[in-house]
Structure formats: C-alpha cells, structure tokens
Design an enzyme around this catalytic site. Sequence first.
Site, PDB file in Angstrom:
ATOM      1  CD  GLU A  22      -3.088  -0.898   0.611  1.00 26.31           C
ATOM      2  OE1 GLU A  22      -3.258   0.160  -0.016  1.00 26.31           O
ATOM      3  OE2 GLU A  22      -3.897  -1.835   0.595  1.00 26.31           O
ATOM      4  CB  CYS A  27      -1.872   7.461   1.518  1.00 29.53           C
ATOM      5  SG  CYS A  27      -3.208   6.631   2.381  1.00 29.53           S
TER       6      CYS A  27
HETATM    7  P1  NDP Z   1       8.377   4.937   4.329  1.00 30.60           P
HETATM    8  O1  NDP Z   1       8.308   4.187   3.050  1.00 30.60           O
HETATM    9  O2  NDP Z   1       9.534   5.820   4.562  1.00 30.60           O
HETATM   10  O3  NDP Z   1       8.329   3.946   5.569  1.00 30.60           O
HETATM   11  C1  NDP Z   1       7.278   3.034   5.760  1.00 30.60           C
HETATM   12  C2  NDP Z   1       7.721   1.962   6.735  1.00 30.60           C
HETATM   13  O4  NDP Z   1       8.735   1.165   6.117  1.00 30.60           O
HETATM   14  C3  NDP Z   1       8.355   2.505   8.014  1.00 30.60           C
HETATM   15  O5  NDP Z   1       7.993   1.677   9.096  1.00 30.60           O
HETATM   16  C4  NDP Z   1       9.828   2.393   7.713  1.00 30.60           C
HETATM   17  O6  NDP Z   1      10.631   2.356   8.845  1.00 30.60           O
HETATM   18  C5  NDP Z   1       9.866   1.077   6.975  1.00 30.60           C
HETATM   19  N1  NDP Z   1      11.075   0.856   6.165  1.00 30.60           N
HETATM   20  C6  NDP Z   1      11.994   1.753   5.746  1.00 30.60           C
HETATM   21  N2  NDP Z   1      12.948   1.146   5.000  1.00 30.60           N
HETATM   22  C7  NDP Z   1      12.616  -0.166   4.941  1.00 30.60           C
HETATM   23  C8  NDP Z   1      13.187  -1.311   4.310  1.00 30.60           C
HETATM   24  N3  NDP Z   1      14.294  -1.231   3.576  1.00 30.60           N
HETATM   25  N4  NDP Z   1      12.567  -2.498   4.454  1.00 30.60           N
HETATM   26  C9  NDP Z   1      11.424  -2.599   5.168  1.00 30.60           C
HETATM   27  N5  NDP Z   1      10.834  -1.551   5.791  1.00 30.60           N
HETATM   28  C10 NDP Z   1      11.419  -0.346   5.680  1.00 30.60           C
HETATM   29  O7  NDP Z   1       6.999   5.747   4.423  1.00 30.60           O
HETATM   30  P2  NDP Z   1       6.559   6.789   5.523  1.00 30.60           P
HETATM   31  O8  NDP Z   1       6.619   6.184   6.874  1.00 30.60           O
HETATM   32  O9  NDP Z   1       7.285   8.066   5.281  1.00 30.60           O
HETATM   33  O10 NDP Z   1       5.002   6.971   5.185  1.00 30.60           O
HETATM   34  C11 NDP Z   1       4.531   7.873   4.246  1.00 30.60           C
HETATM   35  C12 NDP Z   1       4.158   7.172   2.969  1.00 30.60           C
HETATM   36  O11 NDP Z   1       3.188   6.184   3.239  1.00 30.60           O
HETATM   37  C13 NDP Z   1       3.532   8.095   1.957  1.00 30.60           C
HETATM   38  O12 NDP Z   1       4.041   7.824   0.679  1.00 30.60           O
HETATM   39  C14 NDP Z   1       2.057   7.729   2.029  1.00 30.60           C
HETATM   40  O13 NDP Z   1       1.362   8.047   0.863  1.00 30.60           O
HETATM   41  C15 NDP Z   1       2.135   6.278   2.305  1.00 30.60           C
HETATM   42  N6  NDP Z   1       0.890   5.782   2.868  1.00 30.60           N
HETATM   43  C16 NDP Z   1       0.101   4.934   2.133  1.00 30.60           C
HETATM   44  C17 NDP Z   1      -1.106   4.492   2.616  1.00 30.60           C
HETATM   45  C18 NDP Z   1      -1.949   3.519   1.836  1.00 30.60           C
HETATM   46  O14 NDP Z   1      -2.817   2.899   2.443  1.00 30.60           O
HETATM   47  N7  NDP Z   1      -1.765   3.357   0.554  1.00 30.60           N
HETATM   48  C19 NDP Z   1      -1.599   4.929   3.927  1.00 30.60           C
HETATM   49  C20 NDP Z   1      -0.699   5.795   4.629  1.00 30.60           C
HETATM   50  C21 NDP Z   1       0.490   6.200   4.099  1.00 30.60           C
HETATM   51  P3  NDP Z   1      11.281   3.732   9.375  1.00 30.60           P
HETATM   52  O15 NDP Z   1      10.143   4.660   9.645  1.00 30.60           O
HETATM   53  O16 NDP Z   1      11.954   3.316  10.617  1.00 30.60           O
HETATM   54  O17 NDP Z   1      12.203   4.226   8.299  1.00 30.60           O
END
Ligand code: NDP
Length: 509
Positions: A255, A289
Amino acid sequence: MTQTARGSAEEHTGTVISETSSEPADFDSLDPRTGETVGTHPVHDQSRVQRAVDTARTGQRWWEELGFEGRKRRLDAWRRLLAARLDEAAELISAETGKPRDDARLELVLVVDHLHWAAANAPKVLGRRRVSPGVLMSNQAATVEYRPFGVVGVIGPWNYPAFTPMGSIAYALAAGNAVVFKPSELTPGVGEWLASTFAEVVPEHPLLQVVTGFGETGAALCRADTDKVAFTGSTETGKRVMAACSESLTPVLVECGGKDALIVDSDADLRAAAEAAVWGAVSNAGQTCIGVERVYVVDSVADRFVQLVSDRVEKLRPGGQPTADLGPITMSSQVDVIREHIAEGARRGGRAVVGGDDSVRPPYVDPVVLTDVPEDSAAVTEETFGPTIVINRVRTADEGIERANAGRYGLGGTVFSRARGNELARRMRSGMVAVNSVISFAAVPALPFGGVGDSGFGRIHGADGLREFTRAQAVTRTRFPMPINPMTFGRSARTVRRLVALMRLVRGR
Ligand code: NDP
C-alpha cells in the site's frame, strides 16, 4: 548502547523483551511540535525480529484453533478497551505526530469500527462453504475455506499510525494470524500501545508483537520467516520490501502513496466541492495517502470554485495546540519536498492564490493554493504530502479524468458532479472513488482499500482485506463412485469417448 526503559517484565507487553547479554541500542521518538522526547525504544536487529516471529508461530496455532467465535470474543474485548481508552491513545498519537487531538480521535474512531467489522464478518467471508462440484465431478462434495497464513509481518507509516496499520493488523488477526508489527521510527509508541492493550485482553500468547527501530528493522522483518508481509509506506520503500520478500517468495501486500485528484464538473455543488477539496488537501496537514493533491475544475465554474476554496483556506492555521486546524509536518525532511513543489510550481508559471514560499515555516506549513500549474511539474506529478492544493482548469470533466489518470499513482479519487458522478468515477484509474464527498470510502469497513500502479497492489479492509491474509484451501470429498471415471488406468476407450460426447452435449452448444 543504553538500557531500554521497556520490556523488563516477563508479561507479554507486545514489545520484544530485551536480553541482558546483548542490549540493543535505543532511540527516541520525538514530539515534532516541540522536539521533546515522547518515548525511548529499542532498535531490534535481525535476531530479535526472527525471535518475535518464532514466538508468534506458537501462539498462532492456539489462536487459529480458537475458531472464529473464540477470536471474535477477544477482538470484541479489545475493541471495547480501545473505545474506552481512546483519549489516552489520541494523546499519544498527537504527541508522536503532532496532529490535533480531534484528528487523532477521529483516526481511532475508524480503528474501532474496522475492528468490529473484521471480527464480525470473518466467519461469513472466510468460513468453509460448499460450492457446486460441476458436471464432471458431480460425485464430489466440494468446499472452500480461507485459512490463515500463519505469521504476518506488518510494516507501517507514521501519518495515521493507528488507522493505517490496523487496516492490516485487525483483518490479519480476525483471519487467525499472529502479527509482528514494525511501526515507523517516528511513531513506535503508538505501535507499542496497540500491542500492549491487545495483550491485556489476550494474555495467553503474544499474538501482536511490536519490533521497533529504523528501516533496517523493517528490512529484517522482510527477511524473517513470516508467511506474508503487509507494507504501507512510500513507493520506493515498497519496492525494496518486495525485492527482499522475493528472496524467500514471501507474498506481499503493498500500500503506497498517491497523488489523488478531485474532479469538479460544471453542475457540481460548488460549496460542497470546495469544502471537500479543502478538507481532503489540508486535514492532517496534507499528510494523507488518499488526500486531495490536485483538483481539475471545469472552466465555466473555475473562478467561483477557486474563490470558495481560497476563502476557506485563508481561515486555516497550523499550530501545536490541541485545537489547531492542522498540526506540523511530522517528518522534517518532507518540508523540503513541500517547499520545492511550491517553488517549482511558481517558477513554471503557476499562480499562488493563497500562500506561497513564505508559507513554509518549519515545522509548520500554512495552507497553499496554487492554480494553473503545468501538468508535468512535480506539484502535479509527485506526492507533495503537505497542505497544498493545485487547482487546474479543464474544458470538460472528461478531460479532468484523462489528466487524473495520466499519473503513475492510482490510489483514490473524488468526483463532484450531479449528473455524471458514477460514470466519471468508474473511469478513474484508482482503487477507490468518492462521489460528492471526500475520503468517505476509507470509513466504510466493508469496502476494499488499495491502489493500482505506483500506489501498490493488494487490498486491506472489507472481505478482500480479510482474504488478503489467508490462503484459499479447496477440498473435494468423494460421495459415491463416478459413473464414468476417466482418471484410472482401468478406463476403457469408450470412457473418454462418452465423456467427450457428454461435454459436447452440455457445454459445446
Ligand atoms: P516509508 O516508506 O519511509 O516507511 C514506511 C515503513 O517502512 C516505516 O515503518 C519504515 O521504517 C519502513 N522501512 C523503511 N525502510 C525499509 C526497508 N528497507 N525495508 C522494510 N521496511 C522499511 O513511508 P513513511 O513512513 O514516510 O510513510 C509515508 C508514505 O506512506 C507516503 O508515501 C504515504 O502516501 C504512504 N501511505 C500509504 C497508505 C496507503 O494505504 N496506501 C496509507 C498511509 C500512508 P522507518 O520509519 O523506521 O524508516
């Protein structure tokens, strides 16, 4: 390396318990409004994450054997607890994200309703049911049921730190899975709060555990021995998650972000459309999002619409107080992206009708309305994730749909039209569309939620969201011997001939 404040007790707090032999490093979650520390959390490495998954597996068998009714009783108890302690969770969400208190409460209201739906509907959606065995296998009783995968890894973002991951967690648990959840490094406290409240009502096994840390901890969860990974976050990280999971052929739900458009047709209720555009774009400081990032308004009503939006937006102010209209930009690095989108839009000939460069005052951004921004500028093509609205004019709503569909994302969308709402909605390349309202689909638990293209694939919520965390298992049981059996070496030449004749008779016409 410092001693963690958490996890010293033996009870299942949901947090992986620290060992004394190798203390993990800690990190702090901060209040983006003040920079103050909200909580301190351990950085879990690969071995800790794997241990959480192994522990989850034992509990999962017990959870699955409880059956739908036994799980429902416990999930209902959790729901009641969440409802009773909603304000406590809202305070924590506000502290870690900076969002206004009522926005946090609204997020939790949705969590409670989804949890109810998932627990109540799991038996009907996933339970064993008979299907027709068809003409060839009429001697069989055929059934299908949806069995839990086992252990599901959930990786979540920070913008809706309870609602978004619970779209996976609630549905995965209702389906009979155990969950290991990696919250965003910005909102680990909310993740731990969810797990510890679950442990209060289900103390027998740690079925919902939280592993905390940075991206590496998320990557470790992808490499741990889970049966599925449900990721919500940015498209770039989604690709990394998918690549890591491909090594072990672990299925993924992805997502990701969006660049959702709102179409305003010439016959639309302009006041309602403007109100929806402003809420969709500015609430949660635009960090949604499925937020409205672009508006395509039909020329004949564009001036009036822009005026209505501007009048509304001008009254909105960000701030750190609980009753502010909008809070800060939670992730400080996003401020540069927002600033650049506003600046590029202006450089490329767009007009800032409300706000502009000066609106960016980290950690806050005043709402900005840009009009007539070139379609190939970042403010139109990339996720801004800030309280900005781009309003571009189109000749017809059809042209609006074309432009909406031109992007690489396809998460949600909105249409305001009296006569053509459903028709235009069906032509939108997106997973969800709201007609004459905004974001409403996310609050309907029975509706699936997810995107296409760079917004990802797979569905949370609704029946599709329950099935997403299961494997279909098909069973046939012989009721009586086949009158014509072609699947034996004892068959005669006549057997297949008769079968072909039968098939031509019933299916060949
Ligand atoms: P990120 O992609 O930066 O992070 C998402 C999660 O992935 C965090 O828990 C992060 O950890 C983790 N992560 C980071 N690197 C890795 C890796 N290499 N392998 C596995 N996990 C990893 O997104 P954001 O947290 O900044 O969230 C914002 C984004 O989420 C926006 O693009 C938004 O549109 C989207 N979003 C989508 C939704 C949907 O339902 N489609 C709903 C809500 C948001 P850490 O934070 O520790 O880096």
